[in-house]
Design an enzyme around this catalytic site. Structure first.
Site, PDB file in Angstrom:
ATOM      1  N   ASP A   8      51.235  42.147   9.651  1.00 36.27           N
ATOM      2  CA  ASP A   8      51.391  42.228   8.206  1.00 36.27           C
ATOM      3  C   ASP A   8      51.413  43.707   7.830  1.00 36.27           C
ATOM      4  OD1 ASP A   8      51.678  41.410   5.594  1.00 36.27           O
ATOM      5  OD2 ASP A   8      49.873  40.176   5.545  1.00 36.27           O
ATOM      6  N   GLU A  45      49.898  45.188   4.502  1.00 30.55           N
ATOM      7  CA  GLU A  45      48.913  45.735   3.577  1.00 30.55           C
ATOM      8  C   GLU A  45      47.722  46.381   4.285  1.00 30.55           C
ATOM      9  OE1 GLU A  45      51.177  42.609   1.305  1.00 30.55           O
ATOM     10  OE2 GLU A  45      50.258  42.746   3.287  1.00 30.55           O
ATOM     11  N   HIS A  92      45.273  39.460  -1.518  1.00 29.18           N
ATOM     12  CA  HIS A  92      45.981  38.314  -2.071  1.00 29.18           C
ATOM     13  C   HIS A  92      46.034  37.228  -1.003  1.00 29.18           C
ATOM     14  CE1 HIS A  92      49.181  40.402   0.148  1.00 29.18           C
ATOM     15  NE2 HIS A  92      49.744  39.206   0.291  1.00 29.18           N
ATOM     16  N   HIS A 125      55.260  40.074   7.139  1.00 22.44           N
ATOM     17  CA  HIS A 125      55.086  40.569   5.777  1.00 22.44           C
ATOM     18  C   HIS A 125      56.307  40.243   4.928  1.00 22.44           C
ATOM     19  CE1 HIS A 125      54.039  43.106   2.413  1.00 22.44           C
ATOM     20  NE2 HIS A 125      55.230  43.676   2.484  1.00 22.44           N
ATOM     21  N   HIS A 163      45.046  41.636   5.549  1.00 22.41           N
ATOM     22  CA  HIS A 163      44.301  41.972   4.337  1.00 22.41           C
ATOM     23  C   HIS A 163      43.368  40.830   3.958  1.00 22.41           C
ATOM     24  CE1 HIS A 163      46.973  39.152   2.280  1.00 22.41           C
ATOM     25  NE2 HIS A 163      47.957  39.719   2.980  1.00 22.41           N
ATOM     26  N   GLU A 191      44.807  34.288   4.178  1.00 19.42           N
ATOM     27  CA  GLU A 191      45.778  34.313   5.278  1.00 19.42           C
ATOM     28  C   GLU A 191      45.093  34.475   6.638  1.00 19.42           C
ATOM     29  OE1 GLU A 191      48.916  37.152   4.407  1.00 19.42           O
ATOM     30  OE2 GLU A 191      48.849  36.545   2.302  1.00 19.42           O
TER      31      GLU A 191
END
Length: 297
Positions: free
Chosen positions: A8, A10, A117, A61, A105, A157
């Protein structure tokens, strides 16, 4: 030995703002380069420990088209683009020996966490009530073989993907991201190796390692994690599983209730369903994330 590296954006060292993760913003190209370099560090670490390993890298991502193919370590194969089965874990199957999460994240509503998020930001919370064998989900100290009740546990996630890997019998052996993301995996899988590449100060601020220092740490940690993979248990949630999902848009709730078995709860933006196993729950949650992208006409 087969490993999947899910990457990902972030949680990459140096990244703190959406301008670095959004293809439409000015700093995105720099973010892509940082992301690709950290993926390469983890590939190198896996192959330091297991020189003949089959390494797949899943771009995980946004569009799933962020990693720079020409800059990725040629010893790995790249999974990119969407839609695709297993989403952020595309390429993972029961034959894999380890999953490694890079640049992840913390979940929505937690923090401080950089760019926190869940999924596309339209899912506010996912709560799962089921059973986890061994000392799995909460680090409660139960002896191996006992069942641990995880009523109402919130998953982002990190948890959703770790449990899907666990459903396939694959342990998540490594996670990198900010300190909050690392703590989230440690709570779920205490034996996993974590690499905090930045300390979150807020949603768009952090004290971050130099990218080269982060890559050095990631390479060493990936080698260690792969070497210890048999000591790290998969996160296993057995069904039936009661799932509640809080959604940002009321219209998404309206769409979700068209799915057989999905109902609206007392909360205006919360839906619920019961899944016979985790794979079914995971796929329904992915579908909800897609429904949330549909805007009212």
């Amino acid at each position: 030995m087969k490993a999947l590296i899910s990457v990902d954006m972030e949680g990459i060292s140096g990244i703190v703002h959406s301008s670095e993760t959004n293809p439409e913003r000015y700093d995105y190209q720099r973010g892509r380069e940082l992301m690709t370099a950290e993926a390469n560090a983890v590939i190198a670490g896996v192959l330091d420990a297991e020189p003949t390993a089959d390494v797949l890298v899943a771009d995980a991502h946004g569009t799933f088209r962020n990693l720079l193919p020409e800059q990725l370590d040629r010893r790995a194969r790249l999974v990119r683009g969407k839609p695709r089965g297993l989403n952020m874990l595309a390429g993972l199957d029961e034959e894999a020996d380890a999953a490694l999460f890079v640049g992840y994240h913390v979940r929505a509503g937690e923090g401080p966490g950089v760019l926190a998020h869940t999924m596309n930001g339209e899912i506010l919370d996912v709560r799962v009530a089921g059973r986890a064998p061994g000392e799995g989900a909460r680090g409660t100290g139960h002896a191996p073989g006992e069942d641990v009740r995880i009523t109402g546990r919130s998953l982002g996630e990190i948890g959703l993907n770790a449990a899907m890997a666990g459903h396939l019998g694959v342990p998540v052996v490594l996670l990198s991201g900010d300190d909050a993301a690392c703590a989230e995996l440690t709570e779920l899988v205490p034996a996993a190796v974590t690499v905090p590449v930045k300390e979150a100060l807020g949603a768009a601020a952090a004290v971050t390692l130099h990218p080269e220092e982060a890559r050095d740490r990631l390479r060493r940690a990936a080698a260690d994690a792969v070497t210890r993979r048999t000591e790290i248990p998969p996160l296993s949630l057995t069904g039936p599983l009661d799932v509640e999902v809080d959604l940002a848009g009321a219209h998404t709730v309206d769409l979700a209730t068209l799915i057989p078995g999905v109902s609206r709860t007392a909360g205006a933006r919360t839906i619920a369903f019961t899944a016979p196993d985790y794979a079914t729950a995971y796929r329904l949650i992915l579908l909800l994330a897609q429904l949330a992208t549909i805007r009212p006409a």
